[in-house]
Structures are given as C-alpha cells and as structure tokens.
Design an enzyme around this catalytic site. Structure first.
Site, PDB file in Angstrom:
ATOM      1  N   GLY A 155       0.931  -1.147   0.137  1.00 56.88           N
ATOM      2  CA  GLY A 155      -0.117  -0.137  -0.070  1.00 56.88           C
ATOM      3  C   GLY A 155       0.912   0.954   0.005  1.00 56.88           C
ATOM      4  O   GLY A 155       1.992   1.205  -0.398  1.00 56.88           O
ATOM      5  N   ARG A 156       0.403   2.426   0.779  1.00 59.12           N
ATOM      6  CA  ARG A 156       1.073   3.513   0.655  1.00 59.12           C
ATOM      7  C   ARG A 156       2.422   3.377   1.094  1.00 59.12           C
ATOM      8  O   ARG A 156       3.546   3.730   0.416  1.00 59.12           O
ATOM      9  CB  ARG A 156       0.252   4.489   1.387  1.00 59.12           C
ATOM     10  CG  ARG A 156      -0.627   5.216   0.678  1.00 59.12           C
ATOM     11  CD  ARG A 156      -1.388   6.315   1.581  1.00 59.12           C
ATOM     12  NE  ARG A 156      -2.388   5.754   2.565  1.00 59.12           N
ATOM     13  CZ  ARG A 156      -3.472   5.252   2.562  1.00 59.12           C
ATOM     14  NH1 ARG A 156      -4.238   6.130   1.548  1.00 59.12           N
ATOM     15  NH2 ARG A 156      -4.180   4.802   3.542  1.00 59.12           N
ATOM     16  N   ILE A 157       2.468   2.703   2.433  1.00 55.87           N
ATOM     17  CA  ILE A 157       3.838   2.637   3.297  1.00 55.87           C
ATOM     18  C   ILE A 157       4.573   1.669   2.580  1.00 55.87           C
ATOM     19  O   ILE A 157       6.011   1.939   2.484  1.00 55.87           O
ATOM     20  CB  ILE A 157       3.355   2.461   4.767  1.00 55.87           C
ATOM     21  CG1 ILE A 157       2.649   3.647   5.415  1.00 55.87           C
ATOM     22  CG2 ILE A 157       4.822   2.167   5.367  1.00 55.87           C
ATOM     23  CD1 ILE A 157       2.081   3.287   6.613  1.00 55.87           C
ATOM     24  N   THR A 236       6.468  -2.894  11.082  1.00 54.78           N
ATOM     25  CA  THR A 236       5.843  -1.624  11.624  1.00 54.78           C
ATOM     26  C   THR A 236       4.669  -1.337  11.421  1.00 54.78           C
ATOM     27  O   THR A 236       4.192   0.005  11.337  1.00 54.78           O
ATOM     28  CB  THR A 236       6.800  -0.471  10.872  1.00 54.78           C
ATOM     29  OG1 THR A 236       6.639  -0.391   9.354  1.00 54.78           O
ATOM     30  CG2 THR A 236       8.268  -0.388  11.065  1.00 54.78           C
ATOM     31  N   ARG A 238       1.227  -3.573  12.600  1.00 53.20           N
ATOM     32  CA  ARG A 238       0.204  -3.801  14.048  1.00 53.20           C
ATOM     33  C   ARG A 238       0.765  -4.834  14.728  1.00 53.20           C
ATOM     34  O   ARG A 238       1.042  -5.966  14.017  1.00 53.20           O
ATOM     35  CB  ARG A 238      -1.065  -3.878  13.669  1.00 53.20           C
ATOM     36  CG  ARG A 238      -1.800  -2.766  13.609  1.00 53.20           C
ATOM     37  CD  ARG A 238      -2.007  -1.676  14.529  1.00 53.20           C
ATOM     38  NE  ARG A 238      -2.673  -0.453  14.571  1.00 53.20           N
ATOM     39  CZ  ARG A 238      -1.995   0.708  13.922  1.00 53.20           C
ATOM     40  NH1 ARG A 238      -0.856   0.779  13.681  1.00 53.20           N
ATOM     41  NH2 ARG A 238      -2.925   1.811  13.675  1.00 53.20           N
ATOM     42  N   GLU A 267       0.248  -4.216  23.536  1.00 59.63           N
ATOM     43  CA  GLU A 267       0.976  -2.864  23.501  1.00 59.63           C
ATOM     44  C   GLU A 267       0.747  -2.079  24.700  1.00 59.63           C
ATOM     45  O   GLU A 267      -1.014  -1.906  24.835  1.00 59.63           O
ATOM     46  CB  GLU A 267       0.629  -2.078  22.154  1.00 59.63           C
ATOM     47  CG  GLU A 267       1.887  -1.551  21.540  1.00 59.63           C
ATOM     48  CD  GLU A 267       1.727  -1.176  20.042  1.00 59.63           C
ATOM     49  OE1 GLU A 267       1.122  -0.185  19.921  1.00 59.63           O
ATOM     50  OE2 GLU A 267       1.810  -1.816  19.065  1.00 59.63           O
ATOM     51  N   HIS A 286       6.376   1.945  19.276  1.00 59.11           N
ATOM     52  CA  HIS A 286       5.335   2.136  18.124  1.00 59.11           C
ATOM     53  C   HIS A 286       5.555   3.891  17.894  1.00 59.11           C
ATOM     54  O   HIS A 286       4.865   4.729  18.015  1.00 59.11           O
ATOM     55  CB  HIS A 286       3.867   2.125  18.599  1.00 59.11           C
ATOM     56  CG  HIS A 286       2.926   1.989  17.507  1.00 59.11           C
ATOM     57  ND1 HIS A 286       1.961   0.991  17.518  1.00 59.11           N
ATOM     58  CD2 HIS A 286       2.804   2.625  16.221  1.00 59.11           C
ATOM     59  CE1 HIS A 286       0.954   1.279  16.628  1.00 59.11           C
ATOM     60  NE2 HIS A 286       1.579   2.329  15.606  1.00 59.11           N
TER      61      HIS A 286
END
Ligand code: GLV
Length: 332
Positions: A155-157, A236, A238, A267, A286
């Site tokens: 996707g974007r990342i 990076t 979830r 978390e 995070h």
C-alpha cells in the site's frame, strides 16, 4: 456556549483553535489514555470524538452515543474502532492517511538497517565493555545491496519502503490482495507472488498490511519456518499480525536470524515479556510516525476531519464512505 461538544482523548501537537471556534472542546490531559468508563461517558455526552489508536471505540460505546456525529482518529490505522457498527449507525470515521507514509517508511528502513548491521547489539556490546579488539568475525550481519526484500502489503507505506530499496538495488517481491499497476511494478521492479514464495525467497520480510480478521496472526510458526534462516523480519504495522510466541520461537531457535519491530501484542509490551531477553530482536515503542512535522500534520488532519463531521460535511479522509450512501442516512 457552542452548539457542539467534542472530547479529545489526549493533548495534540497542533492548535485546536479552528475546532474551538465551533465547539466546546474538552481535552484529556493525562499522559495515559482515558479509562474506558470515562471515555464511554464522554462519548455519550459528545457530538465529536477525536481519538487515538490507544482508545477502544467499541460497539457498545457507539450505540450508546446517540449524539455522536463523527469519530476522528489521529492515525492511519483504525483497528481499535468498530467500523461496522459506526457505518451501521451512520457515523463517519476519519483517519490520517498519507501524511505519515514517509516517516513510517523511514523508521522501517532505520529498523531494517539496524537489524541487518546489528547496530543495537553493537551499542550494547560497546557499553558493556566487551569491545576489546577489532574482530574479523565479530558482529557480522547481512549485505542489503542486491538482496531480496519481501513486502507484505504494497500500500502507501509498503510502496514508500520499496522506493527506498531501489537505492540498494534490492529485488522486490510483494503480496497484495490485488495486483498493482504495471507502471508501479515496473518503477519498483516488483513482482507479485504468493506469501509462501515471498517467505522462501526473501532476505528481508517487511510487514505493511493493516490489521484485520484476515491478517490477525498472519505470521505464526509455519510462516517463520518458511523463511530463510538468514532472514530478517520487520514489522512496523500492527503487533497482532504476528503471533508473539511464534516470533520468540523463531528467533530463539534460529529459524530466522533477526527481527526488528515497532509494534507488539499486547501494546505496550510488558517488561517481563520473554521477547525482551532476545539479543537478535530490536523493539521500538510504536514510533513509526513520530517525527515533529508528521505528528503535527496528523493532528491537523484529525482536527479537519472532526470539524467536517460536526458540520455535516463529508470528511476529507473518511474510512467508511458508505455512511454517505443515501440508504444508510435514511435508516438512521
Ligand atoms: C500508527 O500506527 C497509525 O496507524 O497511524
């Protein structure tokens, strides 16, 4: 007195002035997230909620908050929010895509390079007084130039991570529910493969898929065993995409060489968690989007989303545009 009331679940790194012009704004100023019961009370009393990924916005809360006109999350991920219920109730949910893409891709690369060249181990080695000589076989790592990078979720990342890999002449494999355009594949020199092939062929595996029922514990014993024993695993996205016990087994038995993760399950990670005893694992808290400029842009975007929601306008960045379908609005 303003017409609207908005609850903001933490102090934000941007001015609330534009929001305060149209709403009475209450900000939770403690460093920890608001307790669930308080959040519930505030949601019930509010027209808008500006929240973070640490705030569970569940079905019971959304159903009880009958005045709520908008939920605006300061994050790109929104797995803490029951989107199905929000959509069913006609409540638009905003998020902050795009502005954090580069910061998160940068942190992914920081972790990738740190794991490949054992930067954190080297720092600990030095501080603990073990650096006695230049050792021809000491702290050897992985060459990245020419290596294969497997991106789970382009996707974007994922795409921004792949673009950075071009500077290292890396071969890119990717998984994605749908093929990307031939132009993008050509630009990235990327090939779409099945997850099994990606795991077997990659020197570095990086996770960039959202958390959903279909990606929960996507990485377990089987997936780590399919990877090269020299491979590095990066997450990076979830924490719950990975079974933490399986990651511990993979790293402690040598099924993979190293990992670097910015997200954990749960978390924050407990200080007694056995993962923290592993030398070949780097964990950051995070901080994928944690640059000054990025966090400011995220906060501004979240504020713009909540303002639009209060005014009954379409959110600039809406997770559930189905709420704007006529049929959903009429049902409300
Ligand atoms: C951070 O994890 C985000 O989803 O923005």
């Amino acid at each position: 007195m303003h017409q609207y009331k908005v609850f903001v679940t933490r102090q934000l790194p941007a001015s609330l002035a534009p929001l305060e012009q149209i709403a009475e704004v209450e900000v939770w100023t403690e460093p920890q997230p608001p307790p669930h019961t308080l959040l519930m009370e505030q949601a019930i009393a509010s027209d808008g909620l500006l929240c973070l990924l640490t705030d569970p916005i569940d079905s019971a809360m959304l159903s009880s908050a009958t005045d709520l006109k908008v939920v605006s999350q300061m994050a790109v991920g929104y797995d803490n929010i029951d989107i199905e219920t929000a959509t069913h109730l006609g409540i638009p949910v905003g998020h902050t895509p795009g502005v954090l893409t580069n910061a998160t891709a940068d942190l992914t690369w920081a972790l990738l390079m740190a794991a490949a060249r054992r930067v954190v181990e080297g720092d600990r080695f030095t501080r603990s007084g073990q650096w006695n000589t230049w050792d021809p076989a000491g702290l050897l790592g992985l060459d990245l130039v020419g290596a294969t990078l497997g991106i789970v979720g382009l996707g974007r990342i994922g795409t921004a991570v792949a673009r950075r890999a071009l500077g290292f002449d890396m071969h890119i494999l990717y998984t994605s529910p749908n093929p990307k355009s031939p132009e993008l594949e050509q630009e990235l020199k990327a090939r779409r493969v099945k997850l099994e092939e990606l795991l077997a062929e990659s020197d570095v595996v990086a996770v960039h898929t959202p958390l959903s029922p279909s990606t929960y514990h996507l990485f377990g014993d089987r997936q780590f065993q399919q990877m090269k024993s020299s491979a590095i695993f990066i997450n990076t996205a979830r924490g719950s995409i990975v079974d933490p016990a399986a990651l511990h087994r993979a790293l402690s038995t040598g099924a993979i060489a190293a990992a670097a993760i910015d997200v954990t399950d749960p978390e924050p990670i407990e200080v007694t968690n056995p993962l923290l005893t592993l030398k070949n694992l780097i964990i950051t808290p995070h901080i994928g989007s944690a640059s000054h400029a990025t966090r400011k842009k995220m906060a501004q975007m979240a504020i713009a989303n909540v303002i639009a929601g209060l005014k009954g306008e379409r959110l600039p960045h809406c997770v559930n545009p189905d709420v704007y379908r006529q049929s959903v609005r009429e049902e409300r």
